[in-house]
Write a protein that holds these residues in place. Structure first.
Motif, short mmCIF file in Angstrom:
data_model
loop_
_atom_site.label_atom_id
_atom_site.label_comp_id
_atom_site.label_asym_id
_atom_site.label_seq_id
_atom_site.Cartn_x
_atom_site.Cartn_y
_atom_site.Cartn_z
N SER A 67 8.98 20.37 -6.23
CA SER A 67 7.87 19.10 -5.90
C SER A 67 8.65 17.76 -6.50
O SER A 67 8.88 16.71 -5.30
N VAL A 68 9.27 17.97 -7.68
CA VAL A 68 9.76 16.53 -8.21
C VAL A 68 10.94 16.67 -7.52
O VAL A 68 11.44 15.34 -7.21
N SER A 69 11.71 17.60 -7.37
CA SER A 69 13.29 17.29 -6.71
C SER A 69 12.91 16.70 -5.14
O SER A 69 13.73 15.93 -4.75
N ALA A 70 12.11 17.20 -4.51
CA ALA A 70 11.80 16.71 -3.24
C ALA A 70 11.33 15.52 -3.09
O ALA A 70 12.06 14.51 -2.32
N LEU A 71 10.60 14.76 -4.01
CA LEU A 71 10.02 13.48 -4.01
C LEU A 71 11.17 12.57 -4.50
O LEU A 71 11.29 11.69 -3.98
N GLU A 72 11.96 13.17 -5.48
CA GLU A 72 12.97 12.33 -6.09
C GLU A 72 14.02 12.31 -4.99
O GLU A 72 14.56 10.90 -4.47
N SER A 73 14.40 13.23 -4.12
CA SER A 73 15.48 13.23 -3.15
C SER A 73 14.95 12.12 -1.98
O SER A 73 15.48 11.37 -1.71
N TRP A 74 13.57 12.23 -1.64
CA TRP A 74 13.10 11.32 -0.63
C TRP A 74 13.17 10.00 -1.17
O TRP A 74 13.36 8.97 -0.28
N CYS A 75 12.73 9.67 -2.27
CA CYS A 75 12.85 8.33 -2.77
C CYS A 75 14.17 7.70 -2.55
O CYS A 75 14.26 6.69 -2.32
N LYS A 76 15.08 8.52 -3.18
CA LYS A 76 16.55 8.15 -2.91
C LYS A 76 16.86 7.77 -1.41
O LYS A 76 17.64 6.84 -1.16
N LEU A 77 16.61 8.62 -0.61
CA LEU A 77 16.92 8.56 0.82
C LEU A 77 16.13 7.54 1.60
O LEU A 77 16.84 6.79 2.46
N THR A 78 14.94 7.04 1.13
CA THR A 78 14.41 5.90 1.60
C THR A 78 14.47 4.39 1.08
O THR A 78 13.94 3.58 1.57
N GLY A 79 15.17 4.56 -0.13
CA GLY A 79 15.11 3.36 -1.04
C GLY A 79 13.93 3.11 -1.95
O GLY A 79 13.83 2.02 -2.81
N MET A 130 0.70 -1.08 -0.25
CA MET A 130 -0.06 0.08 -0.12
C MET A 130 0.91 1.17 -0.12
O MET A 130 0.41 2.21 -0.69
N ASP A 131 1.81 1.33 0.75
CA ASP A 131 3.09 2.31 0.61
C ASP A 131 3.51 2.47 -0.62
O ASP A 131 3.62 3.67 -1.03
N GLU A 132 3.94 1.37 -1.31
CA GLU A 132 4.37 1.53 -2.31
C GLU A 132 3.65 2.24 -3.59
O GLU A 132 3.71 2.90 -4.42
N ASN A 133 2.34 1.61 -3.59
CA ASN A 133 1.31 2.19 -4.44
C ASN A 133 0.79 3.71 -4.35
O ASN A 133 0.76 4.47 -4.96
N ALA A 134 1.05 4.12 -2.82
CA ALA A 134 0.73 5.52 -2.67
C ALA A 134 1.93 6.36 -3.38
O ALA A 134 1.91 7.21 -3.96
N VAL A 135 3.24 5.71 -2.87
CA VAL A 135 4.35 6.53 -3.55
C VAL A 135 4.02 6.61 -4.98
O VAL A 135 4.44 7.72 -5.69
N GLN A 136 3.88 5.35 -5.58
CA GLN A 136 3.83 5.41 -7.35
C GLN A 136 2.76 6.28 -7.78
O GLN A 136 2.97 6.93 -8.80
N THR A 137 1.69 6.48 -7.06
CA THR A 137 0.49 7.32 -7.48
C THR A 137 1.15 8.70 -7.49
O THR A 137 0.69 9.57 -8.32
N ALA A 138 1.86 9.11 -6.30
CA ALA A 138 2.33 10.42 -6.35
C ALA A 138 3.56 10.70 -7.53
O ALA A 138 3.32 11.78 -8.27
N VAL A 139 4.18 9.86 -7.95
CA VAL A 139 5.10 9.87 -9.06
C VAL A 139 4.43 10.05 -10.39
O VAL A 139 4.84 10.80 -11.26
N THR A 140 3.30 9.12 -10.61
CA THR A 140 2.50 9.22 -11.70
C THR A 140 1.82 10.56 -11.84
O THR A 140 1.82 11.11 -12.94
N VAL A 168 12.02 0.83 -6.17
CA VAL A 168 10.83 0.06 -6.09
C VAL A 168 9.86 0.93 -7.18
O VAL A 168 9.06 0.11 -7.83
N VAL A 169 9.78 2.27 -7.04
CA VAL A 169 8.96 3.22 -7.90
C VAL A 169 9.51 3.23 -9.56
O VAL A 169 10.59 3.62 -9.55
N GLN A 170 8.41 3.35 -10.26
CA GLN A 170 8.92 3.48 -11.60
C GLN A 170 8.71 4.74 -12.25
O GLN A 170 7.52 5.59 -11.52
N GLY A 171 9.33 5.58 -12.90
CA GLY A 171 9.13 6.65 -13.44
C GLY A 171 9.85 7.98 -12.81
O GLY A 171 9.78 8.98 -13.11
N LEU A 172 10.78 7.69 -11.98
CA LEU A 172 11.67 8.77 -11.36
C LEU A 172 13.04 9.15 -12.27
O LEU A 172 13.24 8.40 -13.27
#
Length: 167
Positions: A147-159, A67-77, A163-167
């Protein structure tokens, strides 16, 4: 010797035992202790999950992680769709892709353990609404980049970048 110890106990030589237990009748104190324990358990779970992700382990069988991965993927999409619309010069389409109830904001904030993760999460959580409410293409593009820079940074920091596609 045993007889002497028994007599000393009967004669009142022993002091009563006093336990150091919290006052279980103080509901506020008990509620605070329970909340602190739950928070500690959640922090420990997140630290373990972040470590596992950093080591390349993805436990997708756990519904909560999925569910967490889906929520993050939704944000990226959604950000991808907004970026495509901004590139085409369509501000209303960009904003429409960001409207709605996003579970990602709560998820990203909850999954942030370190100070760097929390900073990136806070930046994303505050910049996404600015993008959604921008009054011009220029303002929207600036908010989009932030927004994209912050989300990309967060994804890298958390791993989550693994998992997420489209970064």
């Amino acid at each position: 010797l045993r007889l002497a110890a028994g007599v000393a106990l009967l004669a009142g030589g022993a002091r009563p035992a006093r336990a150091l237990l919290p006052d279980d009748e103080d509901e506020e104190l008990v509620a605070k202790a329970i909340a602190n324990r739950k928070a500690k358990i959640e922090r420990e779970r997140q630290v373990m999950a972040n470590f596992a992700r950093s080591e390349g382990v993805n436990n997708a069988t756990d519904n909560a992680d999925l569910m967490d991965e889906n929520a993050v993927q939704t944000a990226v999409t959604s950000l991808y769709k907004a970026g495509s619309a901004l590139e085409a010069g369509d501000l209303s389409a960009a904003q429409a892709s960001l409207k709605g109830d996003w579970a990602a904001a709560d998820t990203i904030s909850r999954l942030s353990v370190s100070a760097a993760q929390k900073t990136a999460a806070d930046t994303w959580v505050t910049s996404a609404p600015v993008l959604a409410g921008a009054g011009s293409i220029g303002e929207a593009k600036a908010a989009y980049v932030k927004s994209v820079s912050a989300l990309e940074s967060w994804c890298k920091l958390t791993g989550y970048d693994k998992v997420v596609q489209g970064l």
